[in-house]
Design an enzyme around this catalytic site. Structure first.
Site, mmCIF file in Angstrom:
data_model
loop_
_atom_site.group_PDB
_atom_site.id
_atom_site.type_symbol
_atom_site.label_atom_id
_atom_site.label_comp_id
_atom_site.label_asym_id
_atom_site.label_seq_id
_atom_site.Cartn_x
_atom_site.Cartn_y
_atom_site.Cartn_z
ATOM 1 N N TRP A 1 54.298 47.607 40.695
ATOM 2 C CA TRP A 1 55.222 46.552 40.228
ATOM 3 C C TRP A 1 55.638 46.511 38.897
ATOM 4 C CZ3 TRP A 1 57.997 45.054 43.984
ATOM 5 C CH2 TRP A 1 57.364 44.736 45.376
ATOM 6 N N ASP B 1 54.913 38.821 34.912
ATOM 7 C CA ASP B 1 55.379 38.602 36.525
ATOM 8 C C ASP B 1 53.969 38.090 36.986
ATOM 9 O OD1 ASP B 1 55.372 39.200 39.051
ATOM 10 O OD2 ASP B 1 56.112 41.204 38.941
ATOM 11 N N LYS C 1 53.869 34.607 47.950
ATOM 12 C CA LYS C 1 52.602 34.830 47.749
ATOM 13 C C LYS C 1 51.594 33.784 47.664
ATOM 14 C CE LYS C 1 54.042 39.212 47.346
ATOM 15 N NZ LYS C 1 54.714 39.876 46.135
HETATM 16 C C1 LIG Z 1 55.606 40.895 45.650
HETATM 17 C C2 LIG Z 1 55.744 41.111 44.303
HETATM 18 C C3 LIG Z 1 57.170 41.345 43.659
HETATM 19 C C4 LIG Z 1 58.345 41.601 44.470
HETATM 20 O O1 LIG Z 1 58.679 40.427 44.738
HETATM 21 P P1 LIG Z 1 59.985 40.622 45.861
HETATM 22 O O2 LIG Z 1 60.109 38.715 46.005
HETATM 23 O O3 LIG Z 1 59.834 40.859 47.118
HETATM 24 O O4 LIG Z 1 61.223 40.887 44.999
HETATM 25 C C5 LIG Z 1 56.899 41.831 42.278
HETATM 26 N N1 LIG Z 1 56.102 41.769 41.686
HETATM 27 C C6 LIG Z 1 54.777 41.533 42.306
HETATM 28 C C7 LIG Z 1 53.395 41.342 41.216
HETATM 29 C C8 LIG Z 1 54.630 41.241 43.446
HETATM 30 O O5 LIG Z 1 53.525 40.766 44.023
#
Ligand SMILES: *Cc1c(COP(=O)(O)O)cnc(C)c1O
Length: 375
Positions: free
Chosen positions: A101, A186, A210
């Protein structure tokens, strides 16, 4: 019958939340229509939206000088929105690379703005441990430092806040010239898993699917002094200032996802008892599963112990020929979505907030039984 769902995302939601949504589905609190069918400008919907924000602020103790935005486009859109909002004239994105990521965040900033400074990377070591605090070196033109608190695919989590190392007086990452750069995180796969000191961050963002609610929603928490650093050439929907001014309703928001996120926040407050209680539950769940993995020669996880993710637990079987039977038998036993990410293989059990301790107990029991029969 609801089975145990270890999906990495979109992930399990609390059963109590889904039951409440079911009960309110056709007729929301006597209004005679579903939340999905309401105007986002109606008084009824505005109350839902405002309560969700108030509960999130309460859970995370968000300070008054931070704005909370409910936007769309996934966390991936924030890989673009963050540089657009924070680069200003002449600044450069600084990013820590701890896995897939963070690499995507680097690639998007590079794609849009050419140059990115990788302030530290765990790539040479195969992303088995996060960089140590002293390995993080910003550039003097750093507009911000971005990191991924929990790498969802690798199962690698920071055990400290960059620029805010334990025991240090630092309240944010510093450029070599001593000035402070805002910290951007993030937090898609770890937000709300435990208490958080929001004041240490400039921007926190998280895709909802999540630990917050259903897909289609992204929560951004931004310190208000950072709202004036945006480039002028950006899509207006990306603008934190515009979103803040419009109460996250520049256009039609993801109304139902926002409502469900609100139910999750209520569940965390009223049923779980807040983030300290959630933290203790998550610690027990992770300890139980890692304990079982470490006690066996049949399963293993390679991540440095202080950096093991509590949310995403990747593990491999020492004989990969048993992967397929493991997954098939797990599914037959009611344990869903244990296959690892397509890029890494093996297994991964995601233990987000909505995954109950009973699910982890069932998984550990299945793993022991499988090892006995096939090991
Ligand atoms: C799932 C995830 C993403 C991407 O998320 P989307 O909503 O599919 O764009 C980005 N960073 C992390 C840490 C993630 O777990």
């Amino acid at each position: 019958m609801r089975k145990h769902n270890f999906c990495a995302g979109p992930a399990a939601l609390p059963t109590a939340v889904l039951e409440r949504a079911r009960d309110e589905m056709l007729d929301y609190q006597g209004r005679g229509l579903s939340v999905m069918e309401m105007s986002h400008r109606s008084a009824t919907y505005m109350a839902i939206a405002e309560k969700a924000e108030a509960d999130l602020r309460d859970l995370l103790a968000v300070p008054a000088n931070y704005r909370v935005l409910f936007t769309q486009g996934g966390a991936t859109q924030q890989f673009a929105a963050v540089p657009y909002n924070l680069l200003g004239p002449g600044g450069r994105a600084n990013v820590i690379n701890t896995g897939i990521w963070s690499k995507k965040a680097i690639a998007e900033a590079r794609h849009l703005f050419g140059d990115v400074h990788v302030a530290a990377s765990s790539e040479a070591g195969g992303h088995l441990a996060v960089p140590r605090p002293e390995e993080i070196v910003l550039s003097n033109d750093a507009a911000y430092l971005h990191f991924t608190a929990n790498e969802t695919i690798g199962g690698l989590a920071f055990d400290y806040i960059p620029g805010n190392a334990p025991g240090s007086e630092e309240r944010g990452p510093r450029r070599p010239d001593g000035s402070e750069a805002p910290l951007v995180c993030d937090m898609s796969s770890s937000i709300l898993s435990g208490p958080l000191d929001v004041s240490r961050f400039g921007v926190i963002y998280a895709g909802a699917q999540k630990n917050i609610g259903p897909a289609g929603l992204v929560v951004v928490i931004v310190r208000d002094d950072l709202l004036d650093r945006a480039r002028t050439d950006m899509p207006s929907l990306f603008s934190y200032q515009a979103l803040a001014d419009a109460g996250s309703m520049i256009n039609t928001p993801a109304t139902y996802s926002w409502y469900l996120a609100g139910l999750v926040f209520e569940w965390l407050k009223d049923e779980v008892g807040g983030l300290a209680a959630m933290d203790a539950i998550n610690a027990r769940k992770a300890a139980r599963l890692y304990g079982a993995i470490d006690a066996s020669d049949f399963y293993s996880n390679p991540i440095a112990i202080p950096n093991r993710s509590r949310m995403n637990v990747p593990f491999v079987l020492n004989d990969s020929r048993l992967d397929k039977p493991f997954l098939a038998e797990a599914e037959a036993a009611g344990l869903l979505n244990l296959q690892g990410h397509r890029s890494v293989g093996g297994m991964r059990a995601s233990l987000y907030n909505a995954v109950p301790e009973a699910a982890v107990e069932a998984l550990v029991a299945f793993m022991a039984d499988f090892e006995k029969r096939r090991g």
